[in-house]
Motif scaffolding. Structure first.
Motif: not given
Length: 731
Positions: A490-491, A496-499, A660-661
């Protein structure tokens, strides 16, 4: 110094040839030849001409190759005359090598009698020379000539002698080649079931070799031969309706293609034999093992070895006879042969993980296109597509044209796009339509082959609607490399890693919507009003290899929004652009695989594949993805086949995560719904999310909210939503 320069150029050209880049090999060897001509170095000229000829032969230009081989031989004769060499042998080693190449090229040209005369001369020299490795090569060459002449008895005799030497020298590469040639003899004799055994045995040796040898050691010509053996075996199995065994071979082929592209090591369980096949394999292996013992001491070996050889020859002949009689009696479908449920368990794992799923293997041969499929409940099947004649070329042209048309957004091009999409649909989906409907299929999972890897399957068209309007669509590298047991979670429990990179750098244009894209995906703290998944964002100069290395093991999602390219042929040229403008090769990123254990999903939102011509086979897509996917790595990769409008990418990505969440859909369904939201021109997701969150449609059967019939415009055009492909675990 000039002589050294020529020698170095020869070495560079040979490296190009080993990598399959024969055009550059010829160019560099030509430069070396010019240096050796300037120096009046006859031996150097002969070597350069020989290497150029080899490259032309590999480019399937045998006439040009023969011309250069003969020129090379002339230079070598001149060397011998100038040095008055008196070795006592009929040829020099260099002359024998060139004559062997001439014999092979004459065989290519169909001049078999001339080829046989020269090859026998070379064999006599090699026996005098005492180099058993080269003896085995020449024996194999002569077997090839006899095979082309239709003299199967002599072909088998020479192949068997070559195989004994190769076993005695533990030459696994040579063994795999010769076993495949023995399979080719039986295939031409229409003894298909025996051919299958020896092709299987060849692949088994190849799989053993893969576990023992550094992949960089393989020459491209050997890799091509290996690829052909997998494909020949799969086609013979399909002709015998042994579908699951064919599927198992295609699984091994897909792993083999990844190994070739990445030069990485992957181990497999190999192929299975039924009991009758096993008896033939064991008898042949025993016979060859004794022959390998005899070869070095013949004719002075202990008599017990000769007696054992005679006994084993009779036993092998009897096993072959028993096997073929059993097949002829039609018992190949009885309990003697393997229960198919013991095979392809990885494929069954995928389709049984979600009801209404089918796993489809397009199998593209030069002339034929096959579709193999496995559906929920253990239903399997195959069909040969009858509406295509020269499958590899025709499919390649259609895929290339389809991709070209997707770039255009005028009405005329869209009409042709639909027609081409229908043609591709007719080849890849229509033959299965009845089975899809009968089994209530809603999820299509593709294990793509050759140019089909470049296809945005979601955009295929049946004349009424796009494929994505009817099915969820995802792909796998292979069933064996796909883990369907893990779920994203679940959320609140998914970090999350964002680059990202949004500024112009190193000759690459700005991606102005990247920051908005990442802000819409990642919630950096409790007060962040925009993000969805908790985590961190690193932009521009903060996006470095060190950042990725130090941070990635803590996260379940890795989202990279920057310029990236998947380049055909070599993984070293595929890259992701860091925030500092550094090209991070995919191999470098792959070196972090021990840090990927916690990852579930990797998103590469601005990458592209370089579809330069219709002859490419798309292995770079599988190869690059394999660095992120697999055991102890991520379960799924979401990537793009081409770099699309920055705004469109940003919007689709945000919608994918938002859907998706909800926790009500799979990753494949979330992608489908995000694509449909663009296709149907929805300004907001309000209505679509309401349907999903209310549970008004059961999971796995989501349908378009508003089916579209109009010609798409703006972001609703498939150019914007079709390139997104989900690879791996789509659940």
């Amino acid at each position: 110094m000039r002589s050294w320069e020529g020698s170095i150029l020869i070495a560079i050209g040979s490296t190009y040839a080993n990598l399959g880049d024969y055009t550059n090999a010829i160019r560099v060897h030509q430069e070396a030849l010019e240096i050796f001509i300037e120096l009046e170095d006859l031996l150097g000229q002969g070597n350069a001409l020989n290497e150029m000829a080899l490259a032309y032969r590999n480019l399937n230009e045998p006439a040009k190759a023969l011309e250069l081989f003969e020129l090379s031989l002339e230079k070598l004769y001149q060397v011998e005359e100038a040095t008055s060499s008196q070795s006592g042998l009929s040829l020099s080693s260099e002359e024998a090598t060139t004559k062997g190449n001439i014999a092979r090229t004459l065989n290519d040209l169909g001049r078999y009698d001339e080829a046989l005369t020269i090859a026998n001369e070379v064999l006599d020299f090699r026996r005098q020379e005492g180099d058993l490795f080269r003896v085995s090569v020449t024996l194999n060459d002569i077997g090839n000539i006899y095979l082309n002449l239709g003299d199967f008895e002599n072909a088998l005799s020479f192949y068997q002698e070559a195989l004994k030497i190769r076993i005695s020298q533990n030459n696994l590469e040579g063994q795999s080649i010769t076993l495949a040639r023995i399979g080719a003899v039986f295939e031409q004799q229409q003894r298909t079931d025996l051919a299958i055994i020896f092709y299987k045995r060849s692949i088994d040796v190849t799989e053993t070799l893969r576990a023992e040898v550094v992949p960089e050691d393989y020459q491209e010509s050997y890799l091509v031969a290996v690829d052909n053996t997998y494909r020949l075996l799969a086609e013979l199995l399909l002709q015998r309706n042994r579908i699951l065994e064919a599927q198992q071979v295609l699984e091994l082929l897909k792993v083999e293609e990844i190994r070739e592209f990445t030069r990485a090591t992957y181990t497999t369980e190999g192929l299975q034999y039924d009991p009758l096949e096993e008896s033939v394999v064991e008898a042949h292996d025993s016979l060859m093992a004794v022959g390998a013992q005899i070869y070095p001491c013949d004719p002075d070996c202990d008599q017990t070895l000769y007696d054992q050889q005679i006994e084993l020859e009779a036993y092998y002949d009897q096993q072959v006879l028993t096997f073929e009689e059993t097949v002829r009696r039609g018992r190949a479908e009885d309990d003697v042969f393997y229960d198919p449920t013991n095979l392809a368990s990885d494929a069954f794992d995928i389709v049984n993980a979600q009801p209404g799923t089918v796993l489809i293997y397009p199998f593209v041969q030069e002339d034929d296109l096959w579709l193999l499929w496995t559906a929920t409940g253990g239903v399997v099947g195959s069909v040969k597509v009858e509406t295509i004649d020269h499958a590899e070329a025709e499919l390649g042209r259609a895929v290339f044209r389809f991709r070209e048309l997707l770039k255009r957004q005028d009405a005329q091009s869209f009409a042709e796009l639909k027609r081409t999409g229908q043609q591709l649909y007719g080849w890849l989906i229509e033959p299965l339509k009845e089975e899809l409907e009968k089994n209530n299929i809603q999820q299509l999972v593709f294990a793509q082959d050759r140019t089909s890897r470049y296809l945005p399957m979601a955009a295929l068209h049946d004349g009424d609607q796009f494929l994505i309007e009817r099915y969820t669509v995802s792909t796998v590298l292979s069933a064996a490399l796909t883990d369907t047991t893990d779920r994203l979670g679940d959320v609140n429990s998914t970090q999350a890693l964002a680059l990202g990179l949004d500024q112009a750098i190193s000759g690459y244009s700005r991606l102005p919507n990247v920051r908005e894209e990442l802000d819409g995906v990642v919630k950096t703290d409790a007060a962040d009003p925009q993000g969805i998944y908790p985590g961190q964002v690193f932009m521009n100069n903060d996006f470095t290899f060190a950042t990725l290395s130090q941070q990635v093991r803590r996260y379940r999602i890795l989202h990279i929004a920057t310029h990236a390219e998947f380049v055909p042929y070599r993984d070293g040229e595929s890259f992701i652009l860091s925030g500092t403008g550094e090209k991070l090769t995919i191999a470098e990123i792959g070196s972090l695989d021990t840090q990927f254990d916690n990852l579930h999903l990797v998103v590469l939102s601005a990458c592209q594949t370089a579809l330069g011509d219709e002859a490419l086979d798309g292995t770079e897509i599988a190869g690059v993805s394999s660095y992120f996917l697999g055991k102890n790595k991520a379960e799924a990769v979401l990537a793009t086949l081409w770099r699309v409008d920055d705004e469109g990418t940003s919007l689709l990505m945000q919608r994918f995560y938002e859907i998706l969440a909800t926790g009500q859909v799979t990753k494949a369904e979330a992608l489908q719904q995000a694509q449909l939201s663009l296709l149907q021109g929805e300004e907001f997701l309000t209505e679509r999310l309401a349907v999903i969150q209310a549970g008004q449609t059961p999971r796995g059967s989501l349908v378009p909210v508003n089916p579209t019939e109009d010609e798409p415009s703006g972001l609703s055009h498939p150019y914007y939503w079709a390139p997104f492909i989900l690879i791996g675990n789509g659940l």
